[in-house]
Enzyme design. Structure first.
Site, PDB file in Angstrom:
ATOM      1  N   SER A 124       9.474  -8.981  13.009  1.00 41.88           N
ATOM      2  CA  SER A 124       8.879  -9.200  11.804  1.00 41.88           C
ATOM      3  C   SER A 124       9.905  -9.903  11.097  1.00 41.88           C
ATOM      4  O   SER A 124      11.119  -9.949  11.043  1.00 41.88           O
ATOM      5  CB  SER A 124       8.703  -8.008  11.059  1.00 41.88           C
ATOM      6  OG  SER A 124       8.547  -8.260   9.863  1.00 41.88           O
ATOM      7  N   TYR A 148      11.382   0.403   8.670  1.00 43.40           N
ATOM      8  CA  TYR A 148      10.536  -0.294   9.468  1.00 43.40           C
ATOM      9  C   TYR A 148      11.523  -1.449  10.034  1.00 43.40           C
ATOM     10  O   TYR A 148      11.446  -2.005  11.375  1.00 43.40           O
ATOM     11  CB  TYR A 148       9.452  -0.728   8.909  1.00 43.40           C
ATOM     12  CG  TYR A 148       8.678  -1.758   9.597  1.00 43.40           C
ATOM     13  CD1 TYR A 148       7.969  -1.509  10.779  1.00 43.40           C
ATOM     14  CD2 TYR A 148       8.372  -2.841   8.901  1.00 43.40           C
ATOM     15  CE1 TYR A 148       7.106  -2.469  11.249  1.00 43.40           C
ATOM     16  CE2 TYR A 148       7.622  -3.974   9.527  1.00 43.40           C
ATOM     17  CZ  TYR A 148       7.266  -3.651  10.799  1.00 43.40           C
ATOM     18  OH  TYR A 148       6.476  -4.719  11.430  1.00 43.40           O
ATOM     19  N   LYS A 152      12.816  -2.704  13.821  1.00 46.22           N
ATOM     20  CA  LYS A 152      12.554  -4.165  14.603  1.00 46.22           C
ATOM     21  C   LYS A 152      14.030  -4.744  14.984  1.00 46.22           C
ATOM     22  O   LYS A 152      14.020  -5.284  16.050  1.00 46.22           O
ATOM     23  CB  LYS A 152      11.695  -4.895  13.862  1.00 46.22           C
ATOM     24  CG  LYS A 152      10.371  -4.606  13.283  1.00 46.22           C
ATOM     25  CD  LYS A 152       9.557  -4.614  14.664  1.00 46.22           C
ATOM     26  CE  LYS A 152       8.197  -3.962  14.338  1.00 46.22           C
ATOM     27  NZ  LYS A 152       7.513  -4.045  15.820  1.00 46.22           N
TER      28      LYS A 152
HETATM   29  P1  NAD Z   1      -1.817  -2.136  14.521  1.00 48.05           P
HETATM   30  O1  NAD Z   1      -1.420  -0.908  13.821  1.00 48.05           O
HETATM   31  O2  NAD Z   1      -3.056  -2.650  14.027  1.00 48.05           O
HETATM   32  O3  NAD Z   1      -1.456  -2.272  15.966  1.00 48.05           O
HETATM   33  C1  NAD Z   1      -0.259  -1.403  16.525  1.00 48.05           C
HETATM   34  C2  NAD Z   1      -1.298  -0.609  17.773  1.00 48.05           C
HETATM   35  O4  NAD Z   1      -0.317   0.119  18.409  1.00 48.05           O
HETATM   36  C3  NAD Z   1      -2.415   0.316  17.320  1.00 48.05           C
HETATM   37  O5  NAD Z   1      -3.327   0.221  18.133  1.00 48.05           O
HETATM   38  C4  NAD Z   1      -1.741   1.681  17.618  1.00 48.05           C
HETATM   39  O6  NAD Z   1      -2.792   2.555  17.930  1.00 48.05           O
HETATM   40  C5  NAD Z   1      -0.852   1.502  18.791  1.00 48.05           C
HETATM   41  N1  NAD Z   1       0.425   2.474  19.041  1.00 48.05           N
HETATM   42  C6  NAD Z   1       1.158   2.770  18.034  1.00 48.05           C
HETATM   43  N2  NAD Z   1       2.376   3.534  18.260  1.00 48.05           N
HETATM   44  C7  NAD Z   1       1.695   3.882  19.754  1.00 48.05           C
HETATM   45  C8  NAD Z   1       2.442   4.456  20.754  1.00 48.05           C
HETATM   46  N3  NAD Z   1       3.446   5.076  20.557  1.00 48.05           N
HETATM   47  N4  NAD Z   1       1.761   4.488  22.015  1.00 48.05           N
HETATM   48  C9  NAD Z   1       0.752   3.557  22.175  1.00 48.05           C
HETATM   49  N5  NAD Z   1       0.223   2.789  21.243  1.00 48.05           N
HETATM   50  C10 NAD Z   1       0.727   2.912  20.058  1.00 48.05           C
HETATM   51  O7  NAD Z   1      -0.520  -3.374  13.826  1.00 48.05           O
HETATM   52  P2  NAD Z   1      -0.588  -4.747  13.982  1.00 48.05           P
HETATM   53  O8  NAD Z   1      -0.815  -5.233  12.604  1.00 48.05           O
HETATM   54  O9  NAD Z   1      -1.275  -5.203  14.961  1.00 48.05           O
HETATM   55  O10 NAD Z   1       0.857  -5.005  14.556  1.00 48.05           O
HETATM   56  C11 NAD Z   1       1.369  -5.189  15.873  1.00 48.05           C
HETATM   57  C12 NAD Z   1       2.823  -5.237  16.040  1.00 48.05           C
HETATM   58  O11 NAD Z   1       3.229  -6.479  15.008  1.00 48.05           O
HETATM   59  C13 NAD Z   1       3.591  -3.902  15.361  1.00 48.05           C
HETATM   60  O12 NAD Z   1       4.606  -3.794  16.087  1.00 48.05           O
HETATM   61  C14 NAD Z   1       3.994  -4.522  14.240  1.00 48.05           C
HETATM   62  O13 NAD Z   1       5.346  -3.914  13.653  1.00 48.05           O
HETATM   63  C15 NAD Z   1       4.078  -5.976  14.064  1.00 48.05           C
HETATM   64  N6  NAD Z   1       4.184  -6.629  12.930  1.00 48.05           N
HETATM   65  C16 NAD Z   1       3.019  -6.725  12.046  1.00 48.05           C
HETATM   66  C17 NAD Z   1       2.902  -7.422  11.146  1.00 48.05           C
HETATM   67  C18 NAD Z   1       1.492  -7.441  10.137  1.00 48.05           C
HETATM   68  O14 NAD Z   1       1.748  -7.753   8.944  1.00 48.05           O
HETATM   69  N7  NAD Z   1       0.498  -6.839  10.752  1.00 48.05           N
HETATM   70  C19 NAD Z   1       3.778  -8.158  10.617  1.00 48.05           C
HETATM   71  C20 NAD Z   1       4.995  -8.297  11.498  1.00 48.05           C
HETATM   72  C21 NAD Z   1       5.186  -7.649  12.662  1.00 48.05           C
HETATM   73  N1  UFG Z   2       1.092  -7.720  -3.477  1.00 55.78           N
HETATM   74  C1  UFG Z   2       0.396  -7.654  -4.840  1.00 55.78           C
HETATM   75  N2  UFG Z   2      -0.481  -6.471  -4.838  1.00 55.78           N
HETATM   76  C2  UFG Z   2      -0.707  -5.699  -3.713  1.00 55.78           C
HETATM   77  C3  UFG Z   2       0.010  -5.991  -2.331  1.00 55.78           C
HETATM   78  C4  UFG Z   2       0.959  -7.047  -2.381  1.00 55.78           C
HETATM   79  O1  UFG Z   2       0.593  -8.046  -5.769  1.00 55.78           O
HETATM   80  O2  UFG Z   2      -1.915  -4.759  -3.874  1.00 55.78           O
HETATM   81  C5  UFG Z   2       1.872  -8.766  -3.600  1.00 55.78           C
HETATM   82  C6  UFG Z   2       3.459  -8.545  -3.121  1.00 55.78           C
HETATM   83  O3  UFG Z   2       4.223  -7.976  -4.089  1.00 55.78           O
HETATM   84  C7  UFG Z   2       3.923  -9.671  -2.385  1.00 55.78           C
HETATM   85  C8  UFG Z   2       2.649 -10.203  -1.641  1.00 55.78           C
HETATM   86  O4  UFG Z   2       1.576  -9.730  -2.384  1.00 55.78           O
HETATM   87  O5  UFG Z   2       4.325 -10.593  -3.332  1.00 55.78           O
HETATM   88  C9  UFG Z   2       2.449 -10.036  -0.463  1.00 55.78           C
HETATM   89  O6  UFG Z   2       2.694  -8.526  -0.140  1.00 55.78           O
HETATM   90  P1  UFG Z   2       2.260  -7.869   1.271  1.00 55.78           P
HETATM   91  O7  UFG Z   2       2.373  -6.432   1.107  1.00 55.78           O
HETATM   92  O8  UFG Z   2       1.004  -8.435   1.870  1.00 55.78           O
HETATM   93  O9  UFG Z   2       3.609  -8.493   2.261  1.00 55.78           O
HETATM   94  P2  UFG Z   2       4.845  -8.301   2.238  1.00 55.78           P
HETATM   95  O10 UFG Z   2       5.397  -9.675   2.620  1.00 55.78           O
HETATM   96  O11 UFG Z   2       5.573  -7.929   0.905  1.00 55.78           O
HETATM   97  O12 UFG Z   2       5.195  -7.336   3.538  1.00 55.78           O
HETATM   98  C10 UFG Z   2       4.775  -7.823   4.940  1.00 55.78           C
HETATM   99  C11 UFG Z   2       4.535  -6.628   5.478  1.00 55.78           C
HETATM  100  C12 UFG Z   2       5.779  -5.735   5.928  1.00 55.78           C
HETATM  101  C13 UFG Z   2       6.818  -6.944   6.724  1.00 55.78           C
HETATM  102  C14 UFG Z   2       6.834  -8.206   5.535  1.00 55.78           C
HETATM  103  C15 UFG Z   2       7.819  -9.327   6.348  1.00 55.78           C
HETATM  104  O13 UFG Z   2       3.707  -5.717   4.909  1.00 55.78           O
HETATM  105  O14 UFG Z   2       5.579  -4.915   6.927  1.00 55.78           O
HETATM  106  O15 UFG Z   2       5.667  -8.688   5.489  1.00 55.78           O
HETATM  107  O16 UFG Z   2       7.166  -9.525   7.477  1.00 55.78           O
HETATM  108  F1  UFG Z   2       8.162  -6.320   6.606  1.00 55.78           F
END
Ligand code: NAD
Ligand code: UFG
Length: 335
Positions: A124, A148, A152
């Site tokens: 991330s 978190y 990572k």
């Molecule tokens: P998500 O929660 O939708 O998907 C994660 C999946 O992993 C889920 O289906 C959950 O059931 C499964 N899971 C969690 N722990 C597990 C375990 N111990 N064993 C087996 N399965 C397990 O999340 P996502 O948004 O699809 O994110 C996927 C990956 O990308 C995550 O590692 C997350 O940290 C990373 N990531 C997501 C974002 C984002 O904004 N969505 C941003 C940066 C990184």
């Molecule tokens: N925001 C609002 N109102 C809300 C939610 C968010 O104004 O209800 C604003 C936040 O202040 C920020 C922007 O929208 O300025 C984006 O916020 P998000 O929470 O959607 O995304 P972030 O970039 O803050 O965080 C995301 C993921 C984190 C990850 C990070 C960097 O949630 O898990 O990106 O990858 F760590």
């Protein structure tokens, strides 16, 4: 030969499974469904018209992981399984270190035992913490500011060390910026339980009248309109990057690191406007104080991914808004 997709029922994992299956890859999913529903698997099969094996199991349970490897010829892993709520990670750090770090260790131990040495890992942009400048490129210092992000960071280092020690290992560390949107079919998308933390799911919640009003967390940042600025990318573009990363590590050993974003900056108010315009829905919002821990702006330099993977995220913010709402509407229709 199959690709193991951990967390394949989740938001990004499900879209990546679709792209893999459509390219003709063999896919095996391992997911404990802690943050996803089994119906997602049916919907991936519906979209692609293809069947694949799914294990309801936990990466923390070595027996579960061993079973997958002993029953299938897995030669590559795309590792999505993890917990991702920043706030929860600060309240319950051990849960996050356990699931994300210990779970990843167990997974790579089993990979090694089975001679599987290629892994793509979901990292991330949060590993950069508050970047000194933008756009953020891969050599920027790493300074994650929440638990978190530290999980990572730790898994990144574990995989990097492994690839240093074992010259047959190849690793791709993919640092995602802000994935939004959904598959055009409306069958899979982001479906958070309870109150969403992230901006797009909250906007969708207001559009569907689940919430009355969006809180804009601060309009006094040093940005063009005072609200937070991010790099939103369409989840289907993001899924495609995993295929390109796989191709890369099939050909080269060692560790490769890529920022995945569009390279374009979008403020909170701009995203609200784009959603309103592309879906013809009014989003009520009120400006409140800043959310603790938020940074003013963060967007990617996508140059390295373009040059080395031939990948770029080209879907527009309007497509992201339309596809997010299209998925939500179908969910509402189902209820
Ligand atoms: P998500 O929660 O939708 O998907 C994660 C999946 O992993 C889920 O289906 C959950 O059931 C499964 N899971 C969690 N722990 C597990 C375990 N111990 N064993 C087996 N399965 C397990 O999340 P996502 O948004 O699809 O994110 C996927 C990956 O990308 C995550 O590692 C997350 O940290 C990373 N990531 C997501 C974002 C984002 O904004 N969505 C941003 C940066 C990184
Ligand atoms: N925001 C609002 N109102 C809300 C939610 C968010 O104004 O209800 C604003 C936040 O202040 C920020 C922007 O929208 O300025 C984006 O916020 P998000 O929470 O959607 O995304 P972030 O970039 O803050 O965080 C995301 C993921 C984190 C990850 C990070 C960097 O949630 O898990 O990106 O990858 F760590």
């Amino acid at each position: 030969m199959a690709i193991l997709v951990t967390g394949g029922a989740g938001y990004i994992g499900s879209h990546t499974c679709v792209e893999l299956l459509e390219r003709g890859e063999e896919v095996v999913v391992l997911d404990n469904f802690s943050n996803s529903k089994p119906e997602v698997i049916e919907n991936i099969m519906k979209i692609t018209g293809k069947q694949f094996k799914v294990y309801n199991g936990d990466i923390l349970n070595k027996e579960d992981v061993l079973k997958v490897f002993s029953e299938n010829d897995i030669n590559e892993v795309i590792h999505f399984a993890g917990l991702k709520a920043v706030g929860e990670s600060m309240e319950n750090p051990l849960k996050y270190y356990q699931n994300n770090v210990v779970g990843s260790l167990i997974l790579v131990e089993v990979m090694q035992q089975h001679g599987c040495n290629k892994i793509v890992f979901s990292s991330s942009a949060t590993v950069y913490g508050a970047p000194e400048k933008v756009p953020v490129s891969e050599e920027f210092p790493l300074d994650p500011e929440n638990v978190y992000g530290r999980t990572k960071y730790m898994v990144e280092r574990i995989l990097e060390d492994l690839a240093m020690a074992d010259k047959n290992f190849s690793v791709a560390l993919l640092r995602y910026f802000n994935p939004v949107g959904a598959h055009k079919s409306g069958l899979i998308g982001e479906d958070p339980e309870g109150t969403p933390n992230n901006l797009m799911p909250y906007i969708v919640g207001v559009a569907s009248e689940k919430f009355e009003c969006l809180r804009v967390f601060g309009d006094d940042y040093e940005t063009r309109d005072g609200t937070g600025v991010r790099d939103y990318l369409h989840v289907v573009d993001l899924a495609d990057a995993h295929l390109k990363a796989l191709d890369k590590i099939r050909g080269e050993n060692g560790t490769k690191i890529y920022n995945l974003g569009t390279g374009k900056s979008v403020s909170v108010l701009e995203l609200i406007k784009a959603f309103e315009k592309s879906n013809n829905i009014k989003i009520n919002y009120v400006v409140t104080s800043r959310r603790p821990g938020d940074i003013a702006e963060c967007w990617a330099s996508p140059k390295k991914a373009k040059e080395e993977l031939g990948w770029s995220a080209d879907k527009t913010v309007d497509e992201m808004c339309r596809d997010s709402w299209n998925y939500a509407k179908r969910k509402i229709g189902d209820k």
